[in-house]
Design a protein around this motif. Sequence first.
Motif, PDB file in Angstrom:
ATOM      1  N   UNK A 203      70.403  37.411  33.382  1.00  9.66           N
ATOM      2  CA  UNK A 203      69.602  36.350  33.997  1.00  9.66           C
ATOM      3  C   UNK A 203      68.327  36.071  33.206  1.00  9.66           C
ATOM      4  N   UNK A 204      67.718  37.123  32.658  1.00 15.74           N
ATOM      5  CA  UNK A 204      66.439  36.966  31.971  1.00 15.74           C
ATOM      6  C   UNK A 204      66.621  36.532  30.518  1.00 15.74           C
ATOM      7  N   UNK A 205      67.576  37.149  29.816  1.00 13.09           N
ATOM      8  CA  UNK A 205      67.680  36.970  28.362  1.00 13.09           C
ATOM      9  C   UNK A 205      68.723  35.931  27.956  1.00 13.09           C
ATOM     10  N   UNK A 206      69.909  35.983  28.578  1.00 11.22           N
ATOM     11  CA  UNK A 206      71.027  35.161  28.104  1.00 11.22           C
ATOM     12  C   UNK A 206      70.765  33.658  28.174  1.00 11.22           C
ATOM     13  N   UNK A 207      70.238  33.102  29.283  1.00 11.55           N
ATOM     14  CA  UNK A 207      70.011  31.650  29.313  1.00 11.55           C
ATOM     15  C   UNK A 207      69.061  31.173  28.215  1.00 11.55           C
ATOM     16  N   UNK A 208      68.010  31.943  27.950  1.00 14.32           N
ATOM     17  CA  UNK A 208      67.084  31.564  26.884  1.00 14.32           C
ATOM     18  C   UNK A 208      67.779  31.601  25.524  1.00 14.32           C
ATOM     19  N   UNK A 209      68.636  32.612  25.319  1.00 17.64           N
ATOM     20  CA  UNK A 209      69.373  32.706  24.059  1.00 17.64           C
ATOM     21  C   UNK A 209      70.333  31.530  23.898  1.00 17.64           C
ATOM     22  N   UNK A 210      70.979  31.127  24.989  1.00 15.48           N
ATOM     23  CA  UNK A 210      71.876  29.972  24.941  1.00 15.48           C
ATOM     24  C   UNK A 210      71.100  28.698  24.618  1.00 15.48           C
ATOM     25  N   UNK A 211      69.912  28.584  25.207  1.00 17.70           N
ATOM     26  CA  UNK A 211      69.104  27.390  24.937  1.00 17.70           C
ATOM     27  C   UNK A 211      68.749  27.304  23.454  1.00 17.70           C
ATOM     28  N   UNK A 212      68.334  28.407  22.873  1.00 15.67           N
ATOM     29  CA  UNK A 212      68.005  28.414  21.450  1.00 15.67           C
ATOM     30  C   UNK A 212      69.232  28.095  20.607  1.00 15.67           C
ATOM     31  N   UNK A 213      70.377  28.667  20.988  1.00 18.57           N
ATOM     32  CA  UNK A 213      71.605  28.424  20.231  1.00 18.57           C
ATOM     33  C   UNK A 213      71.986  26.951  20.256  1.00 18.57           C
TER      34      UNK A 213
ATOM     35  N   UNK B  86      69.698  19.379  25.538  1.00 18.48           N
ATOM     36  CA  UNK B  86      70.985  19.904  25.982  1.00 18.48           C
ATOM     37  C   UNK B  86      70.897  21.408  26.229  1.00 18.48           C
ATOM     38  N   UNK B  87      70.161  22.112  25.372  1.00 22.03           N
ATOM     39  CA  UNK B  87      69.993  23.552  25.568  1.00 22.03           C
ATOM     40  C   UNK B  87      69.302  23.883  26.869  1.00 22.03           C
ATOM     41  N   UNK B  88      68.286  23.108  27.255  1.00 27.07           N
ATOM     42  CA  UNK B  88      67.580  23.345  28.514  1.00 27.07           C
ATOM     43  C   UNK B  88      68.493  23.102  29.710  1.00 27.07           C
ATOM     44  N   UNK B  89      69.328  22.083  29.629  1.00 30.08           N
ATOM     45  CA  UNK B  89      70.249  21.804  30.727  1.00 30.08           C
ATOM     46  C   UNK B  89      71.210  22.982  30.930  1.00 30.08           C
TER      47      UNK B  89
ATOM     48  N   UNK C 269      70.738  26.057  29.933  1.00 26.90           N
ATOM     49  CA  UNK C 269      69.948  27.207  30.381  1.00 26.90           C
ATOM     50  C   UNK C 269      69.821  27.186  31.903  1.00 26.90           C
ATOM     51  N   UNK C 270      69.518  26.029  32.473  1.00 24.64           N
ATOM     52  CA  UNK C 270      69.367  25.904  33.926  1.00 24.64           C
ATOM     53  C   UNK C 270      70.684  26.170  34.642  1.00 24.64           C
ATOM     54  N   UNK C 271      71.763  25.598  34.132  1.00 28.42           N
ATOM     55  CA  UNK C 271      73.073  25.785  34.760  1.00 28.42           C
ATOM     56  C   UNK C 271      73.499  27.255  34.679  1.00 28.42           C
ATOM     57  N   UNK C 272      73.236  27.911  33.550  1.00 26.38           N
ATOM     58  CA  UNK C 272      73.633  29.305  33.387  1.00 26.38           C
ATOM     59  C   UNK C 272      72.872  30.215  34.345  1.00 26.38           C
ATOM     60  N   UNK C 273      71.577  29.966  34.536  1.00 33.67           N
ATOM     61  CA  UNK C 273      70.822  30.773  35.498  1.00 33.67           C
ATOM     62  C   UNK C 273      71.378  30.600  36.916  1.00 33.67           C
TER      63      UNK C 273
ATOM     64  N   UNK D   6      71.665  24.831  16.861  1.00 33.34           N
ATOM     65  CA  UNK D   6      72.959  24.742  16.217  1.00 33.34           C
ATOM     66  C   UNK D   6      73.604  26.065  15.873  1.00 33.34           C
ATOM     67  N   UNK D   7      73.145  27.177  16.490  1.00 33.03           N
ATOM     68  CA  UNK D   7      73.735  28.481  16.209  1.00 33.03           C
ATOM     69  C   UNK D   7      75.081  28.620  16.919  1.00 33.03           C
ATOM     70  N   UNK D   8      76.017  29.410  16.373  1.00 27.06           N
ATOM     71  CA  UNK D   8      77.292  29.665  17.064  1.00 27.06           C
ATOM     72  C   UNK D   8      77.037  30.480  18.333  1.00 27.06           C
TER      73      UNK D   8
END
Length: 273
Positions: free
Chosen positions: A72-82, A11-14, A16-20, A86-88
């Motif tokens: 574009x570079x940092x936020x999608x990866x951070x969302x994927x990890x979250x 779900x995080x990868x999906x 991440x792709x949509x956010x980019x 299970x991070x807020x």
Amino acid sequence: MPGKAAHRATRGQEIETVLRRYIRSPYCIGTALALALFVTFFVPGGLLMDVPLWQRAAIHLFDTVIFLGHSYVVLPRAFRLALDRGWPVLGVHVAVYLPLALILAAAFALVETQALSGIEFLWDTCIIVSWVVLSAVIGLFLFWVVFLPYTGIDVTPDQIWSFRRDQGCRLQEHLSPEVRGRVLHILAENQYVRVITEAGEELIRMTLSEAAALVPEDAGLRVHRSHWVARDRVAGFQFERGNPKLTTIDGARIPVSRKRVDAVRRLLSLRET
């Protein structure tokens, strides 16, 4: 036995792709430029008020480009990890921007006062951090509540502010030790389900709905009333004589319910983006 797949679509990868895709869209870039114009002309908190208008516009255009690139570079990866851990999401979102906000505050203080001390620096820091946090909260709300539902990704608002520890695959408790492993495929057989893992397979007495509920939500999807498949096992999709079917990475053909067709297509399209 099937080996591990090179790609595991969580779900995080999906997201991440949509956010980019969203960050590089004309809508997002246009909104960022509009905010830069607003800050340039209305000078909230007196930020860079003593700087000439043309110079203020150039500075805000530059920091907008920096923010978009950082997003574009940092936020999608951070969302994927979250999402995967299970991070807020709200805390992660704000944390991604705070270091950049502090750097900009220092740069603005140097432009205005040529010093990194005093009340001006503290005021600039408070204004910029407040603006960045407010923008992050508004942006997250719009992305999570308005934009994501149109992509077809099922999301709930509670993870914006709450921590959810990963419970793991509870289906493992129902399997013999020798066949425990990542679940690849579950298929219904009357009152039983056949669970296929990386280590083997086993027939256990429960319904497919019960078995699927014991597997992490982002590990796979139910594609048919009789089949659940790990996301990274899905290799292709097509209609055969009008009947939708997916192909797994090992060449198996699995029927797809018509109401699940969009979910399978969406999964494959996200991988290709």
